[in-house]
Design a protein around this motif. Structure first.
Motif, PDB file in Angstrom:
ATOM      1  N   THR A 242      43.539  30.651  60.154  1.00  0.00           N
ATOM      2  CA  THR A 242      44.860  30.361  60.689  1.00  0.00           C
ATOM      3  C   THR A 242      45.023  28.866  60.923  1.00  0.00           C
ATOM      4  N   MET A 243      46.159  28.331  60.577  1.00  0.00           N
ATOM      5  CA  MET A 243      46.435  26.918  60.766  1.00  0.00           C
ATOM      6  C   MET A 243      47.520  26.739  61.831  1.00  0.00           C
ATOM      7  N   ILE A 244      47.345  25.741  62.672  1.00  0.00           N
ATOM      8  CA  ILE A 244      48.323  25.409  63.706  1.00  0.00           C
ATOM      9  C   ILE A 244      48.680  23.946  63.519  1.00  0.00           C
ATOM     10  N   ASN A 245      49.959  23.641  63.492  1.00  0.00           N
ATOM     11  CA  ASN A 245      50.373  22.284  63.132  1.00  0.00           C
ATOM     12  C   ASN A 245      51.001  21.491  64.271  1.00  0.00           C
ATOM     13  N   ASN A 246      51.084  22.064  65.481  1.00  0.00           N
ATOM     14  CA  ASN A 246      51.689  21.340  66.592  1.00  0.00           C
ATOM     15  C   ASN A 246      50.922  20.056  66.898  1.00  0.00           C
ATOM     16  N   LYS A 247      51.622  19.027  67.272  1.00  0.00           N
ATOM     17  CA  LYS A 247      51.003  17.751  67.623  1.00  0.00           C
ATOM     18  C   LYS A 247      50.664  17.704  69.111  1.00  0.00           C
ATOM     19  N   THR A 248      49.636  16.967  69.455  1.00  0.00           N
ATOM     20  CA  THR A 248      49.332  16.723  70.851  1.00  0.00           C
ATOM     21  C   THR A 248      49.458  15.230  71.102  1.00  0.00           C
ATOM     22  N   ASN A 249      49.450  14.858  72.360  1.00  0.00           N
ATOM     23  CA  ASN A 249      49.641  13.453  72.717  1.00  0.00           C
ATOM     24  C   ASN A 249      48.466  12.576  72.315  1.00  0.00           C
ATOM     25  N   ASN A 250      47.327  13.184  71.949  1.00  0.00           N
ATOM     26  CA  ASN A 250      46.162  12.363  71.623  1.00  0.00           C
ATOM     27  C   ASN A 250      46.099  11.992  70.149  1.00  0.00           C
TER      28      ASN A 250
ATOM     29  N   MET B 204      40.420  25.328  76.981  1.00  0.00           N
ATOM     30  CA  MET B 204      39.915  26.524  76.316  1.00  0.00           C
ATOM     31  C   MET B 204      41.018  27.301  75.603  1.00  0.00           C
ATOM     32  N   ASP B 205      40.760  27.666  74.359  1.00  0.00           N
ATOM     33  CA  ASP B 205      41.628  28.555  73.583  1.00  0.00           C
ATOM     34  C   ASP B 205      40.754  29.232  72.523  1.00  0.00           C
ATOM     35  N   PRO B 206      41.303  30.165  71.738  1.00  0.00           N
ATOM     36  CA  PRO B 206      40.471  30.871  70.753  1.00  0.00           C
ATOM     37  C   PRO B 206      39.796  29.967  69.725  1.00  0.00           C
ATOM     38  N   ILE B 207      40.447  28.849  69.373  1.00  0.00           N
ATOM     39  CA  ILE B 207      39.850  27.938  68.393  1.00  0.00           C
ATOM     40  C   ILE B 207      38.624  27.250  68.988  1.00  0.00           C
ATOM     41  N   VAL B 208      38.739  26.793  70.232  1.00  0.00           N
ATOM     42  CA  VAL B 208      37.600  26.166  70.909  1.00  0.00           C
ATOM     43  C   VAL B 208      36.414  27.130  70.931  1.00  0.00           C
ATOM     44  N   LEU B 209      36.657  28.371  71.339  1.00  0.00           N
ATOM     45  CA  LEU B 209      35.569  29.342  71.412  1.00  0.00           C
ATOM     46  C   LEU B 209      34.995  29.648  70.033  1.00  0.00           C
TER      47      LEU B 209
ATOM     48  N   LEU C 249      45.739  13.743  67.502  1.00  0.00           N
ATOM     49  CA  LEU C 249      45.160  14.738  66.606  1.00  0.00           C
ATOM     50  C   LEU C 249      46.099  15.936  66.589  1.00  0.00           C
ATOM     51  N   PRO C 250      46.290  16.574  65.429  1.00  0.00           N
ATOM     52  CA  PRO C 250      47.040  17.833  65.428  1.00  0.00           C
ATOM     53  C   PRO C 250      46.373  18.827  66.379  1.00  0.00           C
ATOM     54  N   GLN C 251      47.153  19.745  66.921  1.00  0.00           N
ATOM     55  CA  GLN C 251      46.631  20.665  67.932  1.00  0.00           C
ATOM     56  C   GLN C 251      45.397  21.416  67.443  1.00  0.00           C
ATOM     57  N   GLU C 252      45.415  21.880  66.204  1.00  0.00           N
ATOM     58  CA  GLU C 252      44.255  22.631  65.704  1.00  0.00           C
ATOM     59  C   GLU C 252      43.003  21.754  65.683  1.00  0.00           C
ATOM     60  N   LEU C 253      43.123  20.534  65.174  1.00  0.00           N
ATOM     61  CA  LEU C 253      41.954  19.649  65.128  1.00  0.00           C
ATOM     62  C   LEU C 253      41.488  19.266  66.524  1.00  0.00           C
TER      63      LEU C 253
ATOM     64  N   LEU D 192      37.747  20.046  67.526  1.00  0.00           N
ATOM     65  CA  LEU D 192      36.845  19.002  67.996  1.00  0.00           C
ATOM     66  C   LEU D 192      36.260  19.355  69.362  1.00  0.00           C
ATOM     67  N   ILE D 193      37.062  19.942  70.244  1.00  0.00           N
ATOM     68  CA  ILE D 193      36.542  20.364  71.548  1.00  0.00           C
ATOM     69  C   ILE D 193      35.426  21.387  71.354  1.00  0.00           C
ATOM     70  N   GLY D 194      35.659  22.393  70.511  1.00  0.00           N
ATOM     71  CA  GLY D 194      34.647  23.418  70.272  1.00  0.00           C
ATOM     72  C   GLY D 194      33.374  22.866  69.658  1.00  0.00           C
ATOM     73  N   ILE D 195      33.539  21.965  68.688  1.00  0.00           N
ATOM     74  CA  ILE D 195      32.373  21.344  68.044  1.00  0.00           C
ATOM     75  C   ILE D 195      31.600  20.490  69.046  1.00  0.00           C
ATOM     76  N   MET D 196      32.333  19.754  69.873  1.00  0.00           N
ATOM     77  CA  MET D 196      31.663  18.897  70.845  1.00  0.00           C
ATOM     78  C   MET D 196      30.931  19.708  71.909  1.00  0.00           C
ATOM     79  N   LEU D 197      31.423  20.883  72.247  1.00  0.00           N
ATOM     80  CA  LEU D 197      30.703  21.739  73.185  1.00  0.00           C
ATOM     81  C   LEU D 197      29.387  22.221  72.588  1.00  0.00           C
ATOM     82  N   SER D 198      29.305  22.221  71.246  1.00  0.00           N
ATOM     83  CA  SER D 198      28.067  22.655  70.586  1.00  0.00           C
ATOM     84  C   SER D 198      27.300  21.450  70.044  1.00  0.00           C
ATOM     85  N   ASP D 199      27.364  21.205  68.736  1.00  0.00           N
ATOM     86  CA  ASP D 199      26.455  20.230  68.118  1.00  0.00           C
ATOM     87  C   ASP D 199      27.082  18.896  67.729  1.00  0.00           C
ATOM     88  N   GLY D 200      28.344  18.705  68.016  1.00  0.00           N
ATOM     89  CA  GLY D 200      28.983  17.457  67.622  1.00  0.00           C
ATOM     90  C   GLY D 200      28.577  16.285  68.499  1.00  0.00           C
TER      91      GLY D 200
END
Length: 212
Positions: A2-10, A123-128, A12-16, A20-28
């Protein structure tokens, strides 16, 4: 996926942002050469994770000068291939560095990676999904998913469990693993709702980590 295209203030697109949050919680990893320098995102993958490495490289391609590349690593009796991802050094990664790294005077006297204080808001489903793809494991004997959060302090692991419980309604327990290390477990009763949440954001080669 699933792709999400909403923008965030930082920027990065919302999905990325969530990936990135999920990856950073693990091995990033995020790297800054000095306190005033901009930041880059880096990640290393073992040879059996080639497909995931190229998938994540594709997702972050707009922030990279070079694609994911294979690096030969000499072991004791064998030469292994690792895959390395490295973005450009950019201001938009600075806020993530400040979120994930805190200066620790004792005992390390350096910046260490932490669970962000506001993880419940992130936290959201993508992060997890990306956390489990990085650090998850399906325990067939107990029909449960374990998430190896061993590098974090107990209170950080508890904070992460609370975020998953609260935001996604997936009961997540904190389990003592060894020494002063703690992991997360999602039991059989919650596997259905876990899979419903994360499967849309899983790379097909990683579904075994949730028992599929």
């Amino acid at each position: 996926m699933t792709m999400i295209n909403n923008k965030t203030n930082n920027n990065l697109p919302q999905e990325l942002h969530s990936i990135l949050i999920g990856i950073m919680l693990s091995d990033g990893g995020l790297y800054r050469s000095s306190p005033t320098a901009n930041v880059r995102f880096e990640m290393s993958f073992g040879e059996k994770y080639q497909s995931l490495a190229f998938h994540i490289g594709y997702l972050f391609k707009d922030y990279m000068s070079n694609p994911v590349k294979s690096i030969e690593v000499k072991g004791k009796n064998k030469v292994y291939s690792n895959y390395r991802l490295k973005t450009k050094t950019l201001p938009l990664f600075n806020s993530y560095y400040e979120m994930f790294y805190k200066y620790q005077t004792e005992p390390t006297n350096k910046y260490v990676k932490v669970v962000p204080d506001n993880i419940i808001d992130l936290m959201d489903p993508i992060v997890l999904a990306y956390l489990i793809q990085g650090d998850g494991n399906y325990d067939k004997t107990r029909n449960r998913v374990r998430i190896y959060t061993n590098s974090y302090q107990k209170q950080e692991v508890e904070k992460l469990a609370l975020a998953i419980n609260t935001k996604l309604n997936i009961y997540t327990a904190v389990l003592h693993d060894r020494k002063d290390q703690w992991i997360l477990t999602i039991g059989a009763k919650n596997l259905k709702v876990l899979r419903e949440n994360v499967i849309p954001y899983f790379h097909p080669t990683m579904l075994y980590r949730i028992g599929i």
